[in-house]
Design a protein around this motif. Structure first.
Motif, PDB file in Angstrom:
ATOM      1  N   ARG A 158       0.814  -1.176  -0.214  1.00  0.00           N
ATOM      2  CA  ARG A 158       0.035   0.064   0.061  1.00  0.00           C
ATOM      3  C   ARG A 158       0.864   1.322  -0.004  1.00  0.00           C
ATOM      4  NH1 ARG A 158      -4.795   1.570   4.222  1.00  0.00           N
ATOM      5  NH2 ARG A 158      -5.227   3.598   3.536  1.00  0.00           N
ATOM      6  N   TYR A 159       2.035   1.352   0.978  1.00  0.00           N
ATOM      7  CA  TYR A 159       2.660   2.498   0.954  1.00  0.00           C
ATOM      8  C   TYR A 159       3.929   2.371   0.473  1.00  0.00           C
ATOM      9  CZ  TYR A 159      -0.755   3.783   4.900  1.00  0.00           C
ATOM     10  OH  TYR A 159      -2.046   3.937   5.379  1.00  0.00           O
ATOM     11  N   GLY A 160       4.518   1.333   0.004  1.00  0.00           N
ATOM     12  CA  GLY A 160       5.890   1.387  -0.428  1.00  0.00           C
ATOM     13  C   GLY A 160       6.825   1.381   0.572  1.00  0.00           C
ATOM     14  N   GLY A 161       8.083   1.423   0.573  1.00  0.00           N
ATOM     15  CA  GLY A 161       9.090   1.701   1.408  1.00  0.00           C
ATOM     16  C   GLY A 161       9.138   0.332   2.441  1.00  0.00           C
ATOM     17  N   SER A 162       9.806   0.534   3.579  1.00  0.00           N
ATOM     18  CA  SER A 162      10.008  -0.305   4.493  1.00  0.00           C
ATOM     19  C   SER A 162       9.041  -0.343   5.572  1.00  0.00           C
ATOM     20  CB  SER A 162      11.432  -0.083   5.288  1.00  0.00           C
ATOM     21  OG  SER A 162      12.279  -0.080   4.124  1.00  0.00           O
ATOM     22  N   GLY A 233      31.743   0.142  19.708  1.00  0.00           N
ATOM     23  CA  GLY A 233      32.282  -1.303  19.358  1.00  0.00           C
ATOM     24  C   GLY A 233      32.604  -1.534  17.949  1.00  0.00           C
ATOM     25  N   GLY A 234      32.320  -0.404  16.894  1.00  0.00           N
ATOM     26  CA  GLY A 234      32.756  -0.423  15.671  1.00  0.00           C
ATOM     27  C   GLY A 234      31.440  -1.280  14.829  1.00  0.00           C
ATOM     28  N   GLU A 235      30.520  -1.161  15.510  1.00  0.00           N
ATOM     29  CA  GLU A 235      29.317  -2.131  15.044  1.00  0.00           C
ATOM     30  C   GLU A 235      28.405  -1.059  14.063  1.00  0.00           C
ATOM     31  OE1 GLU A 235      27.143  -4.099  17.988  1.00  0.00           O
ATOM     32  OE2 GLU A 235      28.513  -5.680  18.235  1.00  0.00           O
ATOM     33  N   LEU A 236      27.861  -1.710  12.946  1.00  0.00           N
ATOM     34  CA  LEU A 236      26.850  -1.129  12.151  1.00  0.00           C
ATOM     35  C   LEU A 236      25.461  -1.480  12.421  1.00  0.00           C
ATOM     36  CD1 LEU A 236      28.498  -1.474   8.503  1.00  0.00           C
ATOM     37  CD2 LEU A 236      28.253   0.338   9.995  1.00  0.00           C
ATOM     38  N   GLN A 237      24.526  -0.434  12.787  1.00  0.00           N
ATOM     39  CA  GLN A 237      23.119  -0.904  13.410  1.00  0.00           C
ATOM     40  C   GLN A 237      22.283  -0.664  12.243  1.00  0.00           C
ATOM     41  OE1 GLN A 237      23.006  -2.203  16.054  1.00  0.00           O
ATOM     42  NE2 GLN A 237      25.073  -1.656  16.942  1.00  0.00           N
ATOM     43  N   LEU A 238      21.267  -1.709  12.174  1.00  0.00           N
ATOM     44  CA  LEU A 238      20.433  -1.708  11.172  1.00  0.00           C
ATOM     45  C   LEU A 238      19.556  -0.388  11.334  1.00  0.00           C
ATOM     46  CD1 LEU A 238      19.334  -3.434   8.692  1.00  0.00           C
ATOM     47  CD2 LEU A 238      17.839  -4.664  10.627  1.00  0.00           C
ATOM     48  N   THR A 239      19.193  -0.108  12.647  1.00  0.00           N
ATOM     49  CA  THR A 239      18.314   1.021  12.933  1.00  0.00           C
ATOM     50  C   THR A 239      18.951   2.292  12.565  1.00  0.00           C
ATOM     51  OG1 THR A 239      19.024   1.125  15.279  1.00  0.00           O
ATOM     52  CG2 THR A 239      17.063  -0.403  14.745  1.00  0.00           C
ATOM     53  N   ASP A 240      20.142   2.500  12.426  1.00  0.00           N
ATOM     54  CA  ASP A 240      20.817   3.646  11.818  1.00  0.00           C
ATOM     55  C   ASP A 240      20.806   3.967  10.519  1.00  0.00           C
ATOM     56  OD1 ASP A 240      21.752   4.230  14.406  1.00  0.00           O
ATOM     57  OD2 ASP A 240      23.769   3.516  14.256  1.00  0.00           O
ATOM     58  N   ALA A 241      20.750   2.548   9.604  1.00  0.00           N
ATOM     59  CA  ALA A 241      20.499   2.671   8.271  1.00  0.00           C
ATOM     60  C   ALA A 241      19.082   2.909   7.878  1.00  0.00           C
ATOM     61  CB  ALA A 241      20.692   1.467   7.913  1.00  0.00           C
ATOM     62  N   VAL A 242      17.978   2.484   8.934  1.00  0.00           N
ATOM     63  CA  VAL A 242      16.644   2.768   8.837  1.00  0.00           C
ATOM     64  C   VAL A 242      16.244   4.342   8.813  1.00  0.00           C
ATOM     65  CG1 VAL A 242      14.301   2.465   9.303  1.00  0.00           C
ATOM     66  CG2 VAL A 242      15.910   0.526   9.035  1.00  0.00           C
ATOM     67  N   GLY A 249      13.382  10.776   3.309  1.00  0.00           N
ATOM     68  CA  GLY A 249      12.020  10.930   2.782  1.00  0.00           C
ATOM     69  C   GLY A 249      11.547   9.454   2.556  1.00  0.00           C
ATOM     70  N   HIS A 250      12.245   8.395   2.882  1.00  0.00           N
ATOM     71  CA  HIS A 250      12.112   7.007   2.448  1.00  0.00           C
ATOM     72  C   HIS A 250      10.756   6.623   3.378  1.00  0.00           C
ATOM     73  CE1 HIS A 250      12.697   2.986   1.600  1.00  0.00           C
ATOM     74  NE2 HIS A 250      12.293   2.521   2.599  1.00  0.00           N
ATOM     75  N   PRO A 251       9.617   6.232   2.828  1.00  0.00           N
ATOM     76  CA  PRO A 251       8.539   5.900   3.896  1.00  0.00           C
ATOM     77  C   PRO A 251       8.724   4.674   4.691  1.00  0.00           C
ATOM     78  CG  PRO A 251       7.876   5.324   1.487  1.00  0.00           C
ATOM     79  CD  PRO A 251       9.234   5.999   1.496  1.00  0.00           C
ATOM     80  N   VAL A 252       8.435   4.774   5.975  1.00  0.00           N
ATOM     81  CA  VAL A 252       8.629   3.686   7.042  1.00  0.00           C
ATOM     82  C   VAL A 252       7.586   3.573   7.836  1.00  0.00           C
ATOM     83  CG1 VAL A 252      10.111   2.479   8.819  1.00  0.00           C
ATOM     84  CG2 VAL A 252      11.054   3.740   6.940  1.00  0.00           C
TER      85      VAL A 252
END
Length: 300
Positions: A158-162, A233-242, A249-252
C-alpha cells in the motif's frame, strides 16, 4: 492497493545467526543456540516456517565460519530418512524432512560480529535483481501468533518503502527497547515512523511502540548500510540505516502486532518458550500441565 502486489512484495528472508550464544555457555561450545530445541524443533526452523508461511521462497542464513551446522540442518539426511522409512516411523520421517521442504536455504558468511546491520549487509550478494525488498527475521525473537509478516507485506504494497513490527509496551516497561516516533494512519494498527529512540527513559519515550525482530526492508537498505558510520564497538546498526532512509524521505511504517513473543536469546526466555510450546503439544501438554500445577504447589 498501489505498487507491488502482496504476492511479489518479497521472496527472500535474511536470518542473522552468527552470534556466539554466550548466554547459553557451555552448551553452545558445541551446539549453536539456533539449533537448541523448543520442545523438539529448533528455533531456526520455527523462524524459517514463519518466513515460508508469509511467502518467502529463499532464506539466507548469515552465520560465522564455525557454525556451518545451522545451514546443514536444512539439508537432507538420506541414511537417517531411509532408516526411519524402513522402520515405518512415518511421523518422525515427516519431521526430519520438514525443514528442508520449507524453502531454499543459502548461506552468507559474517567473518566478524560487527553488528546487525553488518550481518544483513553480508546477504546482499545472495540477492537477485528482482529482490526489491527483503524480510529480516531475528531468530532469537519468536513473534506469536505468526502472520505479522503477511500484514507487513500488505502495508508495503500500500505505502511502499519499509515496514517494521512493533509491540505496544506499557510505558513503565519501555526502557529496554528501541521506541518509534510515530503518527497515525487510517488503520489503528499501522503507524508512520518519523524516527526511533534506543532505550529511552519512560518519560522521554516518543511512544509506547517498541521494535520487535521482524523487518520488511526495501532494497535501498543496502545502500544506506554502506553510508552509515559504525557506532559503539565498531558495529553497524540496522536501525541507523533505517533512520538514514527516514531522513531522506523514504517511507517507513510499523505494524502493531497484538500477540505474544518469546526471547530465545537467553535461557529464561528460552525456557518460557519451551513450556509454552509444550503445553500446546497433545503428546506432552496434559501431563506437563499436571506436573507444573503440582510442582508450583510444592514450591517454597
Amino acid at each position: 492497493m498501489t505498487g507491488a502486489t502482496i504476492e511479489t512484495t518479497f521472496r527472500t528472508a535474511i536470518v542473522p545467526a552468527a552470534g556466539l550464544g554466550t548466554r547459553f555457555l557451555p552448551a553452545t561450545k558445541a551446539v549453536p543456540k539456533e539449533l537448541l530445541p523448543v520442545v523438539d524443533t529448533p528455533g531456526i526452523e520455527l523462524v524459517a516456517s514463519e518466513a515460508a508461511e508469509a511467502g518467502a521462497r529463499r532464506m539466507v542464513i548469515v552465520t560465522s565460519p564455525d557454525k556451518k551446522s545451522v545451514v546443514d540442518y536444512f539439508s537432507s539426511k538420506p541414511e537417517l530418512e531411509a532408516t526411519l522409512e524402513r522402520k515405518g516411523k512415518t511421523a518422525q520421517l515427516e519431521k526430519v524432512r520438514r525443514a528442508g521442504e520449507l524453502l531454499d536455504v543459502e548461506v552468507a558468511i559474517q567473518e566478524e560480529a560487527l553488528g546487525l546491520g553488518h550481518a544483513v549487509a553480508q546477504a546482499e550478494p545472495n540477492l537477485d535483481d528482482d529482490d526489491t525488498a527483503v524480510a529480516v527475521l531475528l531468530p532469537d525473537d519468536l513473534v506469536l501468533p505468526t502472520g505479522v509478516l503477511s500484514k507487513m507485506a500488505e502495508v508495503r504494497a500500500r505505502y511502499g518503502g519499509s515496514v517494521l513490527c512493533a509491540f505496544d509496551i506499557p510505558k513503565e516497561q519501555i526502557s529496554p527497547y528501541g521506541v518509534f516516533d510515530v503518527s497515525d494512519t487510517d488503520d489503528a494498527d499501522v503507524k508512520r515512523v518519523h524516527g526511533m529512540v534506543e532505550k529511552p527513559a519512560p518519560e522521554d519515550a516518543p511512544s509506547t511502540y517498541a521494535a520487535a525482530g521482524r523487518y520488511l526492508l526495501d532494497r535501498a537498505i543496502f545502500d544506506a548500510l554502506g553510508r552509515i558510520e559504525p557506532g559503539s564497538g565498531g558495529e553497524l546498526q540496522l536501525t541507523d540505516a533505517v533512520a538514514l532512509l527516514i531522513s531522506e524521505g523514504h517511507p517507513v511504517h510499523v505494524v502493531v502486532h497484538h500477540g505474544g513473543r518469546h526471547d530465545l536469546g537467553n535461557p529464561g526466555g528460552f525456557l518460557r518458550a519451551a513450556v509454552d510450546f509444550a503445553l500446546d503439544n497433545p503428546d506432552y501438554g496434559p501431563s506437563l500441565r499436571e506436573w507444573l500445577i503440582e510442582r508450583i504447589g510444592t514450591a517454597h
